[in-house]
Each structure stands twice: as structure tokens, then as C-alpha cells.
Motif scaffolding. Structure first.
Motif, PDB file in Angstrom:
ATOM      1  N   CYS A  77       6.008  -9.739   7.634  1.00 33.02           N
ATOM      2  CA  CYS A  77       6.886  -9.979   6.479  1.00 33.02           C
ATOM      3  C   CYS A  77       7.057  -8.722   5.641  1.00 33.02           C
ATOM      4  N   GLU A  78       5.995  -7.966   5.456  1.00 35.00           N
ATOM      5  CA  GLU A  78       6.080  -6.729   4.670  1.00 35.00           C
ATOM      6  C   GLU A  78       7.003  -5.725   5.356  1.00 35.00           C
ATOM      7  N   LEU A  79       6.862  -5.550   6.661  1.00 34.96           N
ATOM      8  CA  LEU A  79       7.706  -4.599   7.375  1.00 34.96           C
ATOM      9  C   LEU A  79       9.163  -5.051   7.375  1.00 34.96           C
ATOM     10  N   ALA A  80       9.413  -6.342   7.565  1.00 36.61           N
ATOM     11  CA  ALA A  80      10.786  -6.859   7.523  1.00 36.61           C
ATOM     12  C   ALA A  80      11.389  -6.651   6.137  1.00 36.61           C
ATOM     13  N   PHE A  81      10.598  -6.862   5.088  1.00 36.21           N
ATOM     14  CA  PHE A  81      11.045  -6.617   3.714  1.00 36.21           C
ATOM     15  C   PHE A  81      11.464  -5.156   3.536  1.00 36.21           C
ATOM     16  N   VAL A  82      10.606  -4.232   3.956  1.00 32.02           N
ATOM     17  CA  VAL A  82      10.889  -2.805   3.795  1.00 32.02           C
ATOM     18  C   VAL A  82      12.145  -2.425   4.579  1.00 32.02           C
ATOM     19  N   GLU A  83      12.276  -2.888   5.808  1.00 26.47           N
ATOM     20  CA  GLU A  83      13.462  -2.572   6.616  1.00 26.47           C
ATOM     21  C   GLU A  83      14.730  -3.113   5.966  1.00 26.47           C
ATOM     22  N   GLY A  84      14.689  -4.358   5.508  1.00 25.47           N
ATOM     23  CA  GLY A  84      15.864  -4.964   4.879  1.00 25.47           C
ATOM     24  C   GLY A  84      16.265  -4.257   3.602  1.00 25.47           C
ATOM     25  N   CYS A  85      15.297  -3.956   2.754  1.00 18.88           N
ATOM     26  CA  CYS A  85      15.594  -3.263   1.492  1.00 18.88           C
ATOM     27  C   CYS A  85      16.034  -1.827   1.732  1.00 18.88           C
ATOM     28  N   ASN A  86      15.387  -1.139   2.668  1.00 19.50           N
ATOM     29  CA  ASN A  86      15.792   0.236   2.962  1.00 19.50           C
ATOM     30  C   ASN A  86      17.231   0.289   3.473  1.00 19.50           C
ATOM     31  N   ASN A  87      17.624  -0.682   4.296  1.00 19.71           N
ATOM     32  CA  ASN A  87      19.023  -0.740   4.749  1.00 19.71           C
ATOM     33  C   ASN A  87      19.957  -0.913   3.555  1.00 19.71           C
ATOM     34  N   ALA A  88      19.572  -1.780   2.628  1.00 20.32           N
ATOM     35  CA  ALA A  88      20.409  -2.013   1.444  1.00 20.32           C
ATOM     36  C   ALA A  88      20.525  -0.741   0.606  1.00 20.32           C
ATOM     37  N   VAL A  89      19.414  -0.041   0.402  1.00 22.71           N
ATOM     38  CA  VAL A  89      19.438   1.198  -0.370  1.00 22.71           C
ATOM     39  C   VAL A  89      20.316   2.236   0.335  1.00 22.71           C
ATOM     40  N   GLN A  90      20.114   2.385   1.629  1.00 21.49           N
ATOM     41  CA  GLN A  90      20.849   3.392   2.401  1.00 21.49           C
ATOM     42  C   GLN A  90      22.361   3.156   2.377  1.00 21.49           C
ATOM     43  N   HIS A  91      22.771   1.892   2.384  1.00 17.78           N
ATOM     44  CA  HIS A  91      24.196   1.579   2.506  1.00 17.78           C
ATOM     45  C   HIS A  91      24.862   1.192   1.180  1.00 17.78           C
ATOM     46  N   THR A  92      24.142   1.324   0.076  1.00 16.21           N
ATOM     47  CA  THR A  92      24.749   1.037  -1.224  1.00 16.21           C
ATOM     48  C   THR A  92      25.683   2.180  -1.605  1.00 16.21           C
ATOM     49  N   PRO A  93      26.936   1.861  -1.929  1.00 19.12           N
ATOM     50  CA  PRO A  93      27.866   2.921  -2.345  1.00 19.12           C
ATOM     51  C   PRO A  93      27.387   3.577  -3.642  1.00 19.12           C
ATOM     52  N   THR A  94      27.723   4.839  -3.807  1.00 19.61           N
ATOM     53  CA  THR A  94      27.319   5.599  -4.989  1.00 19.61           C
ATOM     54  C   THR A  94      27.710   4.882  -6.278  1.00 19.61           C
ATOM     55  N   SER A  95      28.857   4.241  -6.282  1.00 22.16           N
ATOM     56  CA  SER A  95      29.322   3.557  -7.489  1.00 22.16           C
ATOM     57  C   SER A  95      28.466   2.348  -7.866  1.00 22.16           C
ATOM     58  N   ARG A  96      27.629   1.875  -6.940  1.00 17.73           N
ATOM     59  CA  ARG A  96      26.801   0.684  -7.205  1.00 17.73           C
ATOM     60  C   ARG A  96      25.306   0.986  -7.231  1.00 17.73           C
ATOM     61  N   ILE A  97      24.931   2.257  -7.180  1.00 17.42           N
ATOM     62  CA  ILE A  97      23.512   2.643  -7.146  1.00 17.42           C
ATOM     63  C   ILE A  97      22.737   2.109  -8.340  1.00 17.42           C
ATOM     64  N   GLY A  98      23.359   1.968  -9.502  1.00 14.22           N
ATOM     65  CA  GLY A  98      22.682   1.483 -10.701  1.00 14.22           C
ATOM     66  C   GLY A  98      22.333   0.007 -10.663  1.00 14.22           C
ATOM     67  N   LYS A  99      22.925  -0.727  -9.744  1.00 19.44           N
ATOM     68  CA  LYS A  99      22.619  -2.160  -9.635  1.00 19.44           C
ATOM     69  C   LYS A  99      21.299  -2.347  -8.891  1.00 19.44           C
ATOM     70  N   THR A 100      20.555  -3.361  -9.277  1.00 16.43           N
ATOM     71  CA  THR A 100      19.265  -3.603  -8.644  1.00 16.43           C
ATOM     72  C   THR A 100      19.409  -4.533  -7.446  1.00 16.43           C
ATOM     73  N   LEU A 101      18.413  -4.486  -6.592  1.00 15.92           N
ATOM     74  CA  LEU A 101      18.293  -5.453  -5.506  1.00 15.92           C
ATOM     75  C   LEU A 101      17.507  -6.637  -6.066  1.00 15.92           C
ATOM     76  N   LEU A 102      17.936  -7.827  -5.747  1.00 18.93           N
ATOM     77  CA  LEU A 102      17.203  -9.022  -6.149  1.00 18.93           C
ATOM     78  C   LEU A 102      16.492  -9.555  -4.914  1.00 18.93           C
ATOM     79  N   VAL A 103      15.181  -9.705  -5.023  1.00 19.10           N
ATOM     80  CA  VAL A 103      14.378 -10.222  -3.915  1.00 19.10           C
ATOM     81  C   VAL A 103      13.709 -11.504  -4.378  1.00 19.10           C
ATOM     82  N   GLU A 104      13.844 -12.555  -3.572  1.00 22.45           N
ATOM     83  CA  GLU A 104      13.179 -13.825  -3.851  1.00 22.45           C
ATOM     84  C   GLU A 104      12.381 -14.217  -2.620  1.00 22.45           C
TER      85      GLU A 104
END
Length: 148
Positions: free
Chosen positions: A53-80
Motif C-alpha cells: 500500500c505504501e509503494l502504491a501510494f508513492v507511485e500514484g502520488c508521484n505520477n500526479a505530481v509529475q503530470h500536474t500542469p505548472t498552472s495547477r502546482i499550487g493545488k494540493t493532492l487530497l488523499v483519503e
């Protein structure tokens, strides 16, 4: 780190036991992985399930960070994260443009620079889905667990 967590109960069957707002950076994802690990261990998950679960979390969040457009970098990721006697469910809400998750994912060749994230998540979890929305997207990861 601009992460805040909310724990309503240790194993609430219907509530949201862990909720994190994560700044859109790789460093913040790594720091929050420690909270995910601690939460799962506190709920009695076996180490092999915690690790998956920890590795899947890191992979999923890292993908989100990597593919977030510059204009949306200030928005946070919500994890539940929900955890009960039968499974763990993890939802990662991002602000990327989204993508269509492939029906099947093969392991990329060693020469390929990327493409392992979805393969790893599918290998580690029992269910992987990606829900696209106009304002945000949601990666849903589920894993059946034993020993809680």
C-alpha cells in the motif's frame, strides 16, 4: 509540508479514518508515506500489505505530481484512506489533465525511462481505477488484507 491529517476512529467502517492534503511535490509525497505506513501499522496490517500500500501510494502520488500542469502546482493532492477487516481503499485526487488508464499494463523494458508506476500499482493492489472529472481526477486503489 502542508499535510494535515484527520483521524476519526481507528477502524471506522463508514467514516474516513485518514485524510491528507499534500502539497504537490515529490518531497511532500515521501514525507506523507511515513504517515500512511504508520496508519496501516496502527490498524494491524501485516508488513507485506503495508509495504504494498505504501509503494502504491508513492507511485500514484508521484505520477500526479509529475503530470500536474505548472498552472495547477499550487493545488494540493487530497488523499483519503479507509481500512477495515477486509480491505484497504486509497483514493488520490489530483489536478492533472487526467489520462485513460489502459486495460492492461505490461512491464516496460529496462531501457524505458518511465511507465512502471501503473504496472507496479496493478501488481501490488487488487483493484486500480482512475476516475476523470472536470475539476479533478481520482485514482482508486484497493487491496484485500488478512490479519487485521
Amino acid at each position: 509540508m502542508s499535510a494535515s491529517s484527520e483521524r476519526r476512529s481507528k477502524r471506522s467502517p463508514g467514516g474516513v479514518p485518514l485524510r491528507l492534503q499534500i502539497e504537490c511535490s515529490f518531497a511532500a509525497v515521501r514525507r506523507c508515506a511515513v504517515q500512511i505506513r504508520g496508519f496501516l501499522l496502527a490498524n494491524g496490517l501485516p508488513e507485506k500489505d503495508v509495504w504494498a500500500c505504501e509503494l502504491a501510494f508513492v507511485e500514484g502520488c508521484n505520477n500526479a505530481v509529475q503530470h500536474t500542469p505548472t498552472s495547477r502546482i499550487g493545488k494540493t493532492l487530497l488523499v483519503e484512506m479507509w481500512c477495515n477487516a477486509t480491505h484497504v481503499e486509497l483514493r488520490i485526487n489530483d489536478h492533472t489533465h487526467g489520462f485513460d488508464i489502459p486495460a492492461e499494463t505490461a512491464l516496460p523494458t529496462p531501457e524505458q525511462e518511465s511507465g512502471r508506476g501503473i504496472f507496479l500499482m496493478r501488481s501490488l493492489m487488487d483493484h486500480v481505477d482512475y476516475i476523470r472529472n472536470s475539476s479533478s481526477n481520482c485514482l482508486v486503489l484497493r487491496k484485500a488484507v488478512t490479519g487485521i
